[in-house]
Design an enzyme around this catalytic site. Structure first.
Site, PDB file in Angstrom:
ATOM      1  N   ASP A  51       1.018  -0.976  -0.021  1.00 39.91           N
ATOM      2  CA  ASP A  51      -0.340   0.360  -0.483  1.00 39.91           C
ATOM      3  C   ASP A  51       1.198   1.213  -0.281  1.00 39.91           C
ATOM      4  O   ASP A  51       0.448   2.373   0.521  1.00 39.91           O
ATOM      5  CB  ASP A  51      -0.629  -0.306   1.398  1.00 39.91           C
ATOM      6  CG  ASP A  51      -1.696   0.783   0.830  1.00 39.91           C
ATOM      7  OD1 ASP A  51      -2.472   1.417   2.207  1.00 39.91           O
ATOM      8  OD2 ASP A  51      -2.018   1.708   0.578  1.00 39.91           O
ATOM      9  N   LYS A  90       2.917   3.509  -5.597  1.00 39.24           N
ATOM     10  CA  LYS A  90       2.197   2.620  -6.555  1.00 39.24           C
ATOM     11  C   LYS A  90       3.367   1.881  -7.659  1.00 39.24           C
ATOM     12  O   LYS A  90       3.381   0.382  -8.146  1.00 39.24           O
ATOM     13  CB  LYS A  90       1.434   3.358  -6.979  1.00 39.24           C
ATOM     14  CG  LYS A  90      -0.046   3.619  -6.223  1.00 39.24           C
ATOM     15  CD  LYS A  90      -0.110   2.615  -5.092  1.00 39.24           C
ATOM     16  CE  LYS A  90      -1.068   3.977  -4.395  1.00 39.24           C
ATOM     17  NZ  LYS A  90      -0.461   3.055  -2.712  1.00 39.24           N
ATOM     18  N   ASP A  99      -3.245  -2.805  -2.504  1.00 37.08           N
ATOM     19  CA  ASP A  99      -4.680  -1.570  -2.377  1.00 37.08           C
ATOM     20  C   ASP A  99      -4.141  -0.935  -4.106  1.00 37.08           C
ATOM     21  O   ASP A  99      -2.831  -1.180  -4.777  1.00 37.08           O
ATOM     22  CB  ASP A  99      -4.350  -1.182  -1.464  1.00 37.08           C
ATOM     23  CG  ASP A  99      -4.668  -0.230  -1.182  1.00 37.08           C
ATOM     24  OD1 ASP A  99      -5.081   0.667  -0.500  1.00 37.08           O
ATOM     25  OD2 ASP A  99      -6.690  -0.435  -2.158  1.00 37.08           O
ATOM     26  N   ASN A 100      -4.886  -0.403  -4.660  1.00 42.85           N
ATOM     27  CA  ASN A 100      -5.107   0.421  -4.944  1.00 42.85           C
ATOM     28  C   ASN A 100      -4.613  -0.200  -6.761  1.00 42.85           C
ATOM     29  O   ASN A 100      -3.738   1.090  -7.695  1.00 42.85           O
ATOM     30  CB  ASN A 100      -3.886   1.835  -5.067  1.00 42.85           C
ATOM     31  CG  ASN A 100      -4.468   2.451  -3.491  1.00 42.85           C
ATOM     32  OD1 ASN A 100      -3.479   2.088  -2.727  1.00 42.85           O
ATOM     33  ND2 ASN A 100      -5.789   2.535  -3.550  1.00 42.85           N
ATOM     34  N   GLU A 156     -11.229   3.931  -1.511  1.00 41.25           N
ATOM     35  CA  GLU A 156     -11.926   4.373  -0.586  1.00 41.25           C
ATOM     36  C   GLU A 156     -12.576   5.572  -0.068  1.00 41.25           C
ATOM     37  O   GLU A 156     -11.606   7.270  -0.837  1.00 41.25           O
ATOM     38  CB  GLU A 156     -10.575   4.906   0.433  1.00 41.25           C
ATOM     39  CG  GLU A 156      -9.701   5.465   0.115  1.00 41.25           C
ATOM     40  CD  GLU A 156      -7.863   4.756  -0.487  1.00 41.25           C
ATOM     41  OE1 GLU A 156      -9.447   3.832  -0.506  1.00 41.25           O
ATOM     42  OE2 GLU A 156      -7.003   5.064  -0.234  1.00 41.25           O
TER      43      GLU A 156
END
Ligand SMILES: O=C(NCCc1nnc(-c2ccc3[nH]cnc3c2)[nH]1)c1cc(-c2ccc(F)cc2)cc(O)c1O
Ligand SMILES: [Mg+2]
Length: 214
Positions: A141, A144, A169-170, A199
């Site tokens: 997380d 990136k 995540d993401n 989120e």
């Protein structure tokens, strides 16, 4: 002097959450982010997927890359068995300072080791510095563009074993295209996408769960 968003998030925890109650800390942060200010925590919707993966894996050693304010750190640690350990890496000292206080408010200091510095430097030191053999679960997380290089680094340092789980995540927003392409096409991983939302928004995002096959 003007406070920062992480400082305001911490104050919301100290005002609204019960000391020693991790779930109330998670709730206080989600309420702050929904009602007051958006912040880049994994959040409650993706957080439920995170909870189910953690509960299914029941990990003894966890690595989190990207602590930020400690929301997912607290969320994961609150589900760990008694002697399990979570090492979380944070690059930004201001975030780390806030995260330590959020973790303390939740009463989870004994389960969590927050390490400050770049993942690229710390991953090769995990074995010698923290006596880690392999990680049962890695939650990605952080920046990136670091997901793929750090995954390859974890492999090269022998920190993954047959069955280790990577949860990222993401993968849609902001997006990690090179990482997704790698874990979805490499014969060394079995990957699964959990569709969700960024989120506190209606924007599509999701978590990618990848099992290392050894
Ligand atoms: O950048 C993110 N997260 C990263 C923070 C971090 N906290 N710590 C690190 C670290 C830690 C060790 C490192 N070692 C080397 N680089 C490092 C970076 N990085 C992030 C951004 C968004 C986002 C979405 C839509 C928008 F419009 C704007 C933003 C959503 C998310 O869920 C995120 O997680
Ligand atoms: Mg994130």
């Amino acid at each position: 002097t003007q406070s920062t968003r992480p400082q305001r998030l911490l104050h919301a925890v100290q005002k609204n959450a019960t000391r020693g109650d991790p779930r109330s800390v998670v709730k206080a942060i989600d309420n702050f982010c929904r009602q007051k200010e958006w912040a880049m925590n994994v959040g409650d919707e993706k957080g439920c997927i995170l909870d189910s993966v953690v509960s299914e894996v029941n990990p003894v050693t966890v690595l989190e890359l990207g602590t930020y304010c400690g929301y997912s750190t607290v969320r994961i640690a609150s589900l760990l068995p008694p002697h399990a350990k979570l090492i979380t890496l944070e690059f930004n000292p201001d975030y780390a300072k806030i995260a330590r206080q959020v973790i303390a408010w939740a009463g989870l200091e004994d389960k969590i080791q927050l390490v400050e510095g770049p993942s690229g430097e710390w991953i090769p030191k995990m074995k010698e510095q923290f006596g880690v053999k392999t990680f049962d679960l890695v939650f990605l997380d952080h920046w990136k563009d670091r997901y793929l290089p750090d995954t390859k680094l974890l492999e090269d340092c022998g920190l993954l074993r047959k069955g280790s789980i990577l949860l990222a995540d993401n993968v849609i927003c902001p997006g990690t295209p090179d990482y997704l392409e790698y874990v979805r096409n490499s014969p060394r991983y079995k990957s699964q996408y959990f569709k969700s939302h960024l989120e506190y928004t209606k924007v599509e995002d999701g978590l990618e769960k990848s099992v290392f096959l050894g």
